[in-house]
Design a protein around this motif. Sequence first.
Motif, mmCIF file in Angstrom:
data_model
loop_
_atom_site.group_PDB
_atom_site.id
_atom_site.type_symbol
_atom_site.label_atom_id
_atom_site.label_comp_id
_atom_site.label_asym_id
_atom_site.label_seq_id
_atom_site.Cartn_x
_atom_site.Cartn_y
_atom_site.Cartn_z
ATOM 1 N N SER A 264 24.151 -58.560 7.896
ATOM 2 C CA SER A 264 24.110 -59.083 9.264
ATOM 3 C C SER A 264 24.113 -57.984 10.322
ATOM 4 C CB SER A 264 25.277 -60.044 9.505
ATOM 5 O OG SER A 264 26.502 -59.363 9.396
ATOM 6 N N SER A 265 24.626 -56.803 9.996
ATOM 7 C CA SER A 265 24.655 -55.716 10.984
ATOM 8 C C SER A 265 23.254 -55.257 11.366
ATOM 9 C CB SER A 265 25.476 -54.534 10.466
ATOM 10 O OG SER A 265 24.817 -53.893 9.389
ATOM 11 N N LEU A 266 22.255 -55.576 10.550
ATOM 12 C CA LEU A 266 20.869 -55.214 10.857
ATOM 13 C C LEU A 266 20.197 -56.226 11.776
ATOM 14 C CD1 LEU A 266 19.783 -54.095 7.278
ATOM 15 C CD2 LEU A 266 20.479 -52.642 9.193
ATOM 16 N N VAL A 267 20.864 -57.353 12.028
ATOM 17 C CA VAL A 267 20.290 -58.442 12.830
ATOM 18 C C VAL A 267 21.089 -58.693 14.106
ATOM 19 C CG1 VAL A 267 19.793 -60.910 12.798
ATOM 20 C CG2 VAL A 267 19.304 -59.535 10.783
ATOM 21 N N VAL A 268 22.405 -58.652 14.004
ATOM 22 C CA VAL A 268 23.273 -58.917 15.156
ATOM 23 C C VAL A 268 23.014 -57.878 16.246
ATOM 24 C CG1 VAL A 268 25.681 -58.984 15.932
ATOM 25 C CG2 VAL A 268 25.023 -60.055 13.764
ATOM 26 N N GLY A 269 22.856 -58.351 17.477
ATOM 27 C CA GLY A 269 22.564 -57.462 18.601
ATOM 28 C C GLY A 269 21.088 -57.393 18.937
ATOM 29 N N HIS A 270 20.241 -57.917 18.054
ATOM 30 C CA HIS A 270 18.809 -58.020 18.339
ATOM 31 C C HIS A 270 18.556 -59.326 19.076
ATOM 32 C CE1 HIS A 270 18.632 -54.863 15.341
ATOM 33 N NE2 HIS A 270 17.343 -54.698 15.584
ATOM 34 N N VAL A 271 17.362 -59.480 19.620
ATOM 35 C CA VAL A 271 17.000 -60.729 20.282
ATOM 36 C C VAL A 271 15.919 -61.435 19.480
ATOM 37 C CG1 VAL A 271 17.635 -59.974 22.606
ATOM 38 C CG2 VAL A 271 15.329 -59.596 21.799
ATOM 39 N N ALA A 272 15.887 -62.747 19.606
ATOM 40 C CA ALA A 272 14.876 -63.538 18.907
ATOM 41 C C ALA A 272 13.518 -63.314 19.563
ATOM 42 C CB ALA A 272 15.256 -65.012 18.946
ATOM 43 N N HIS A 273 12.537 -62.956 18.776
ATOM 44 C CA HIS A 273 11.172 -62.733 19.254
ATOM 45 C C HIS A 273 10.469 -64.075 19.509
ATOM 46 C CE1 HIS A 273 7.366 -60.702 19.769
ATOM 47 N NE2 HIS A 273 6.825 -61.448 18.838
ATOM 48 N N GLN A 274 10.953 -65.113 18.856
ATOM 49 C CA GLN A 274 10.433 -66.471 19.020
ATOM 50 C C GLN A 274 11.569 -67.439 18.696
ATOM 51 O OE1 GLN A 274 7.437 -65.810 15.951
ATOM 52 N NE2 GLN A 274 8.326 -67.473 14.763
ATOM 53 N N THR B 26 16.428 -71.310 9.049
ATOM 54 C CA THR B 26 15.308 -70.391 8.822
ATOM 55 C C THR B 26 15.819 -69.033 8.367
ATOM 56 O OG1 THR B 26 13.983 -71.471 10.530
ATOM 57 C CG2 THR B 26 13.340 -69.233 9.918
ATOM 58 N N VAL B 27 15.194 -68.486 7.329
ATOM 59 C CA VAL B 27 15.538 -67.142 6.865
ATOM 60 C C VAL B 27 15.085 -66.144 7.929
ATOM 61 C CG1 VAL B 27 15.084 -65.384 5.111
ATOM 62 C CG2 VAL B 27 15.415 -67.766 4.433
ATOM 63 N N ILE B 28 15.980 -65.238 8.313
ATOM 64 C CA ILE B 28 15.672 -64.234 9.328
ATOM 65 C C ILE B 28 14.860 -63.120 8.681
ATOM 66 C CG2 ILE B 28 16.619 -62.638 11.031
ATOM 67 C CD1 ILE B 28 17.336 -65.550 11.614
ATOM 68 N N ASN B 29 13.691 -62.836 9.271
ATOM 69 C CA ASN B 29 12.859 -61.742 8.770
ATOM 70 C C ASN B 29 12.521 -60.811 9.934
ATOM 71 O OD1 ASN B 29 10.134 -62.362 9.929
ATOM 72 N ND2 ASN B 29 10.390 -64.239 8.774
ATOM 73 N N PRO B 30 12.016 -59.612 9.646
ATOM 74 C CA PRO B 30 11.749 -58.637 10.710
ATOM 75 C C PRO B 30 10.796 -59.129 11.795
ATOM 76 C CG PRO B 30 11.711 -57.565 8.577
ATOM 77 C CD PRO B 30 11.808 -59.043 8.309
ATOM 78 N N ARG B 31 9.912 -60.061 11.502
ATOM 79 C CA ARG B 31 8.976 -60.569 12.507
ATOM 80 C C ARG B 31 9.648 -61.479 13.533
ATOM 81 N NH1 ARG B 31 3.362 -62.135 9.502
ATOM 82 N NH2 ARG B 31 2.741 -60.006 9.035
ATOM 83 N N LEU B 32 10.831 -61.979 13.221
ATOM 84 C CA LEU B 32 11.512 -62.934 14.099
ATOM 85 C C LEU B 32 12.437 -62.282 15.120
ATOM 86 C CD1 LEU B 32 12.459 -65.726 11.534
ATOM 87 C CD2 LEU B 32 10.535 -65.675 13.126
ATOM 88 N N ILE B 33 12.715 -60.987 14.956
ATOM 89 C CA ILE B 33 13.666 -60.320 15.845
ATOM 90 C C ILE B 33 13.061 -59.061 16.434
ATOM 91 C CG2 ILE B 33 15.670 -61.236 14.620
ATOM 92 C CD1 ILE B 33 15.983 -58.478 13.300
#
Length: 86
Positions: A43-53, A59-66
């Motif tokens: 989760s540390s690789l995702v938390v603090g990012h913003v949703a791109h869409q 939904t599984v979080i993938n690099p294209r979504l953040i």
Amino acid sequence: VKLYSNVLAATKQISKGELIQESDVALMKQELNMQRNGYFTDSSLVVGHVAHQNIASGTVINPRLIEMPTIISRGQSVILFTKVHN
């Protein structure tokens, strides 16, 4: 052959531009063969990012979504500090 693992998925609807919090994601068992765009297990690789869409709950979080949040906006004043070494 099906391979399953725990991957990060949204625990609620996340709107485009929303900052992702720790409570917005959780590990869920998913079939890895179906994750064509990649996935995260930390989760540390995702938390603090913003949703791109918009991201639907489950939904599984993938690099294209953040994406990384905007830190400096165009036209904003900034102060730069430099150090000169002799």
